[in-house]
Write a protein that holds these residues in place. Structure first.
Motif: not given
Length: 176
Positions: A109-111
């Motif tokens: 996941r990335t933010n």
């Protein structure tokens, strides 16, 4: 020779030998501080290599692998250290499901803050709430009888901390 049927096995042994050397170096790094120069690492490639090295263990324990690692994700770290972290986390997950089979999931996941999170999830029984804080302490192990040293998670947490990350354990309800 590359055409020899033993070639693939010998290449795997060679990779594991280098990994063992990296583990010993990480143990030594707990005792001393050394310079740390991070390099760009393609996360999917690194995790693919780890899961390939663990393929025999996955198969012999009846554990299915599900991966959703975004490509291309690049992180800055020391490759051998990051490989050690993922090998340890996957190994612990496989051990948790040994004899029962299950599923090992690796997800990225990335933010918006340019941070990457990799989730290592298994369908094992989970870590009892009373042990969740202790599992990161050096030499704490629930697997001393099976040869566990209690260093894997503490070293992994330290490696990630040095690279600006963190290692957490979270209990996921079976309904999620």
């Amino acid at each position: 020779e590359p055409h020899d049927p033993r070639h693939a096995l010998l290449k795997k042994i060679e990779r594991q030998t280098f990994r063992a050397s990296a583990i010993v170096n990480s143990l030594l790094s707990l005792a001393r501080t050394r310079s740390h120069t991070p390099q760009p690492i393609a996360l999917k490639t690194l995790i693919d290599e780890v899961t390939e090295l663990m393929s025999d263990s996955l198969e012999s324990n009846g554990v299915a692998l599900e991966m959703r690692i975004d490509d291309p994700l690049v992180v800055l770290a020391r490759e051998s250290e990051l490989q050690q972290v993922f090998t340890n986390l996957c190994s612990n997950a496989i051990d948790a499901m040994a004899g029962r089979g299950g599923v090992l999931r690796l997800l990225s996941r990335t933010n918006g803050d340019r941070q990457v999170e990799v989730v290592v999830e298994d369908t094992g029984p989970g870590v009892p709430a009373a042990l969740r804080e202790k599992i990161f302490e050096p030499f704490f192990s629930t697997k001393h009888e099976q040869g566990g040293t209690g260093l894997g998670l503490s070293i992994s947490a330290e490696i990630l901390r040095r690279n600006g990350g963190e290692l957490r354990v979270e209990e996921v309800s079976k309904g999620e």
